[in-house]
Design a protein around this motif. Structure first.
Motif, PDB file in Angstrom:
ATOM      1  N   SER A 220      35.058  48.371  55.942  1.00 23.45           N
ATOM      2  CA  SER A 220      34.162  49.570  55.434  1.00 23.45           C
ATOM      3  C   SER A 220      34.935  50.892  56.068  1.00 23.45           C
ATOM      4  O   SER A 220      35.042  52.140  55.596  1.00 23.45           O
ATOM      5  N   PHE A 221      35.721  50.769  57.293  1.00 24.41           N
ATOM      6  CA  PHE A 221      36.189  51.754  57.931  1.00 24.41           C
ATOM      7  C   PHE A 221      37.583  52.074  57.046  1.00 24.41           C
ATOM      8  O   PHE A 221      37.864  53.497  57.038  1.00 24.41           O
ATOM      9  N   LEU A 222      38.314  51.111  56.533  1.00 23.80           N
ATOM     10  CA  LEU A 222      39.150  51.594  55.455  1.00 23.80           C
ATOM     11  C   LEU A 222      38.979  51.963  54.316  1.00 23.80           C
ATOM     12  O   LEU A 222      39.941  52.152  53.360  1.00 23.80           O
ATOM     13  N   GLY A 223      37.712  52.109  54.032  1.00 23.44           N
ATOM     14  CA  GLY A 223      37.186  52.448  52.654  1.00 23.44           C
ATOM     15  C   GLY A 223      37.374  51.176  51.566  1.00 23.44           C
ATOM     16  O   GLY A 223      37.178  51.607  50.406  1.00 23.44           O
ATOM     17  N   ALA A 224      37.495  49.834  51.834  1.00 22.10           N
ATOM     18  CA  ALA A 224      37.487  48.907  51.043  1.00 22.10           C
ATOM     19  C   ALA A 224      36.496  47.985  51.157  1.00 22.10           C
ATOM     20  O   ALA A 224      36.492  46.994  50.670  1.00 22.10           O
ATOM     21  N   GLY A 225      35.421  48.408  51.767  1.00 23.58           N
ATOM     22  CA  GLY A 225      34.322  47.543  51.893  1.00 23.58           C
ATOM     23  C   GLY A 225      33.131  47.921  50.917  1.00 23.58           C
ATOM     24  O   GLY A 225      33.162  48.212  49.746  1.00 23.58           O
ATOM     25  N   THR A 226      31.629  47.922  51.483  1.00 24.20           N
ATOM     26  CA  THR A 226      30.707  48.145  50.702  1.00 24.20           C
ATOM     27  C   THR A 226      30.799  49.840  50.251  1.00 24.20           C
ATOM     28  O   THR A 226      31.321  50.424  50.823  1.00 24.20           O
ATOM     29  N   PRO A 227      30.192  50.049  49.202  1.00 22.60           N
ATOM     30  CA  PRO A 227      30.077  51.513  48.750  1.00 22.60           C
ATOM     31  C   PRO A 227      29.660  52.554  49.772  1.00 22.60           C
ATOM     32  O   PRO A 227      28.889  52.204  50.683  1.00 22.60           O
ATOM     33  N   PRO A 228      30.143  53.749  49.796  1.00 23.47           N
ATOM     34  CA  PRO A 228      29.823  54.903  50.784  1.00 23.47           C
ATOM     35  C   PRO A 228      28.328  55.017  50.927  1.00 23.47           C
ATOM     36  O   PRO A 228      27.878  55.281  52.057  1.00 23.47           O
ATOM     37  N   GLU A 229      27.712  54.855  49.671  1.00 18.36           N
ATOM     38  CA  GLU A 229      26.410  54.989  49.945  1.00 18.36           C
ATOM     39  C   GLU A 229      25.191  54.020  50.779  1.00 18.36           C
ATOM     40  O   GLU A 229      24.156  54.426  51.032  1.00 18.36           O
ATOM     41  N   PHE A 230      26.136  53.008  50.884  1.00 14.25           N
ATOM     42  CA  PHE A 230      25.269  52.060  51.803  1.00 14.25           C
ATOM     43  C   PHE A 230      25.573  52.281  53.262  1.00 14.25           C
ATOM     44  O   PHE A 230      26.688  52.442  53.703  1.00 14.25           O
ATOM     45  N   PRO A 231      24.632  52.541  53.980  1.00  8.07           N
ATOM     46  CA  PRO A 231      24.722  52.773  55.596  1.00  8.07           C
ATOM     47  C   PRO A 231      25.356  51.617  56.127  1.00  8.07           C
ATOM     48  O   PRO A 231      24.417  50.487  56.292  1.00  8.07           O
ATOM     49  N   THR A 232      26.415  51.333  56.630  1.00  7.19           N
ATOM     50  CA  THR A 232      26.930  50.237  57.421  1.00  7.19           C
ATOM     51  C   THR A 232      27.815  50.974  58.590  1.00  7.19           C
ATOM     52  O   THR A 232      28.093  52.195  58.681  1.00  7.19           O
ATOM     53  N   TRP A 233      27.854  50.032  59.575  1.00  9.12           N
ATOM     54  CA  TRP A 233      28.523  50.431  60.869  1.00  9.12           C
ATOM     55  C   TRP A 233      29.713  50.895  60.475  1.00  9.12           C
ATOM     56  O   TRP A 233      30.399  52.047  61.196  1.00  9.12           O
ATOM     57  N   GLY A 234      30.598  50.364  59.682  1.00 12.49           N
ATOM     58  CA  GLY A 234      31.962  50.603  59.617  1.00 12.49           C
ATOM     59  C   GLY A 234      32.096  51.929  58.703  1.00 12.49           C
ATOM     60  O   GLY A 234      32.906  53.005  59.177  1.00 12.49           O
ATOM     61  N   ASN A 235      31.092  52.289  57.860  1.00 20.06           N
ATOM     62  CA  ASN A 235      31.186  53.424  56.999  1.00 20.06           C
ATOM     63  C   ASN A 235      30.861  54.733  58.118  1.00 20.06           C
ATOM     64  O   ASN A 235      31.388  55.799  57.963  1.00 20.06           O
ATOM     65  N   MET A 236      29.739  54.291  59.106  1.00 13.47           N
ATOM     66  CA  MET A 236      29.507  55.399  60.214  1.00 13.47           C
ATOM     67  C   MET A 236      30.712  55.662  60.987  1.00 13.47           C
ATOM     68  O   MET A 236      30.831  57.013  61.104  1.00 13.47           O
ATOM     69  N   ILE A 237      31.183  54.891  61.355  1.00 13.73           N
ATOM     70  CA  ILE A 237      32.633  55.012  62.112  1.00 13.73           C
ATOM     71  C   ILE A 237      33.541  55.746  61.571  1.00 13.73           C
ATOM     72  O   ILE A 237      34.217  56.824  62.024  1.00 13.73           O
ATOM     73  N   ALA A 238      33.807  55.353  60.181  1.00 14.81           N
ATOM     74  CA  ALA A 238      34.866  56.011  59.488  1.00 14.81           C
ATOM     75  C   ALA A 238      34.553  57.451  59.195  1.00 14.81           C
ATOM     76  O   ALA A 238      35.409  58.397  59.157  1.00 14.81           O
ATOM     77  N   SER A 239      33.320  57.754  58.664  1.00 13.25           N
ATOM     78  CA  SER A 239      32.920  59.392  58.294  1.00 13.25           C
ATOM     79  C   SER A 239      32.777  60.034  59.515  1.00 13.25           C
ATOM     80  O   SER A 239      32.705  61.132  59.555  1.00 13.25           O
ATOM     81  N   SER A 240      32.743  59.586  60.765  1.00  8.48           N
ATOM     82  CA  SER A 240      32.659  60.249  61.844  1.00  8.48           C
ATOM     83  C   SER A 240      33.441  60.472  62.863  1.00  8.48           C
ATOM     84  O   SER A 240      33.452  61.125  63.881  1.00  8.48           O
ATOM     85  N   ARG A 241      34.706  59.929  62.521  1.00  4.97           N
ATOM     86  CA  ARG A 241      35.847  59.834  63.284  1.00  4.97           C
ATOM     87  C   ARG A 241      36.373  61.391  63.489  1.00  4.97           C
ATOM     88  O   ARG A 241      36.957  61.364  64.691  1.00  4.97           O
ATOM     89  N   LEU A 242      36.471  62.296  62.644  1.00  8.07           N
ATOM     90  CA  LEU A 242      36.822  63.667  62.849  1.00  8.07           C
ATOM     91  C   LEU A 242      35.808  64.281  63.730  1.00  8.07           C
ATOM     92  O   LEU A 242      36.308  65.694  64.250  1.00  8.07           O
ATOM     93  N   TYR A 243      34.811  63.970  64.083  1.00 16.86           N
ATOM     94  CA  TYR A 243      33.802  64.653  64.823  1.00 16.86           C
ATOM     95  C   TYR A 243      33.497  64.131  66.277  1.00 16.86           C
ATOM     96  O   TYR A 243      32.575  64.328  67.074  1.00 16.86           O
ATOM     97  N   LEU A 244      34.509  63.279  66.797  1.00 14.28           N
ATOM     98  CA  LEU A 244      34.285  62.447  67.762  1.00 14.28           C
ATOM     99  C   LEU A 244      34.233  63.116  68.955  1.00 14.28           C
ATOM    100  O   LEU A 244      33.482  63.138  70.016  1.00 14.28           O
ATOM    101  N   GLN A 245      35.400  64.224  68.977  1.00 10.98           N
ATOM    102  CA  GLN A 245      35.026  65.414  70.357  1.00 10.98           C
ATOM    103  C   GLN A 245      33.738  66.027  70.460  1.00 10.98           C
ATOM    104  O   GLN A 245      33.412  66.226  71.558  1.00 10.98           O
ATOM    105  N   ILE A 246      33.132  66.522  69.249  1.00 11.96           N
ATOM    106  CA  ILE A 246      31.995  67.400  69.265  1.00 11.96           C
ATOM    107  C   ILE A 246      30.741  66.753  69.070  1.00 11.96           C
ATOM    108  O   ILE A 246      29.635  67.061  69.461  1.00 11.96           O
TER     109      ILE A 246
END
Length: 284
Positions: A220-246
């Motif tokens: 999911s983190f690599l974008g090859a897992g479950t579809p983005p509309e499904f809330p998964t931990w890998g999708n959450m980490i992938a979509s939030s990595r740009l906001y780690l500092q803030i």
């Protein structure tokens, strides 16, 4: 009645004292599973967009804050547990059942052994993550495809485990006695050989479950897992990595939950191994 209750309490306390890793792992896993089952009652809609609330920190309204689209991190984390547990349990079940059947046949039927084991060796030669990515790219992104893609590389490991057990017990006296009495092969495998594989299979299932949860998060983190509309931990980490500092809570929450689930399953597996292995049990 009071005596019976005291006896049960005493036995339970003795079991906890003798098997602390099993109890810790089982308790953690039970709490996370209960939260996942009660998600509709204790969490908001995990895909509801509220741009006005984007990147808010933890508060009374949003317990773990919100992400870059204003979605409740706590709700997405709880619903993500459903996907992770579903993938982990499904992969463990598919790989254990398939590997047990193939391993029983390969270990008992010599003509079947060479062909099957060469096929298993070929599958094991392919890195599991690359095989999973290839299958997802070929068949499309869905939860079912992810489960199949993760389960296939695990089947050879279970097959080799079961085959090794079968080879060690198929010539023992009780199996020879059953064979000399004219017992059918299917009945012989089911009643006399399969029980010897149950203990190692239970332990192996816990490790497969933990590995599958990590693999699903990685896909999911690599974008090859479950579809983005499904809330998964890998999708959450992938979509939030740009906001780690803030907004570090958007990554820490699913990351900690992922680590806790894997830790719980591994503790359960270690405890079961210590309990079911006669040599370790005797030493303890």
């Amino acid at each position: 009645m009071a005596t019976d209750s005291m006896a049960v309490s005493s036995k339970l306390g003795d079991f906890i004292q003798r098997n602390p890793t099993i109890m810790v792992g089982a308790t953690l896993l039970a709490l996370i599973t209960l939260a996942a089952l009660l998600a509709p009652f204790i969490a908001r809609d995990p895909i509801a967009f509220e741009p006005i609330n984007r990147l808010r920190g933890p508060s009374a309204e949003f317990w773990l804050g919100t992400d870059s689209l204003g979605r409740d991190v706590f709700a997405r984390m709880i619903y993500g547990a459903r996907i992770s547990l579903l993938v982990g349990l499904s992969v463990a079940l598919i790989s254990i059942v398939s590997g047990a059947v193939i391993g029983l046949l390969a270990g008992y039927v010599s003509k079947f052994d060479a062909m099957v084991m060469r096929l298993m060796d070929g599958i094991m030669a392919i890195p599991s993550i690359l095989l999973a990515i290839a299958l997802v790219a070929l068949l499309g992104s869905s939860v079912k495809v992810v489960i199949i893609a993760i389960a296939i590389p695990e089947i050879p490991r279970v097959t080799r485990l079961v085959r090794a057990v079968v080879l060690s017990v198929r010539d023992l006296p009780f199996v020879e006695a059953a064979r000399s009495n004219g017992t059918r092969v299917t009945k012989l495998l089911r009643r006399h050989i399969l029980p010897s594989t149950i203990a190692p299979l239970i332990v192996q299932a816990t490790y497969i479950c933990a590995s599958a949860i990590l693999t699903e998060a990685g896909l999911s983190f690599l974008g090859a897992g479950t579809p983005p509309e499904f809330p998964t931990w890998g999708n959450m980490i992938a979509s939030s990595r740009l906001y780690l500092q803030i907004a570090p809570w958007t990554i820490f929450a699913p990351g900690i939950c992922l680590a806790l689930v894997v830790l719980a399953v591994n503790l359960l597996g270690d405890g079961l191994r210590d309990r079911l292995d006669p040599r370790i049990s005797r030493r303890m």
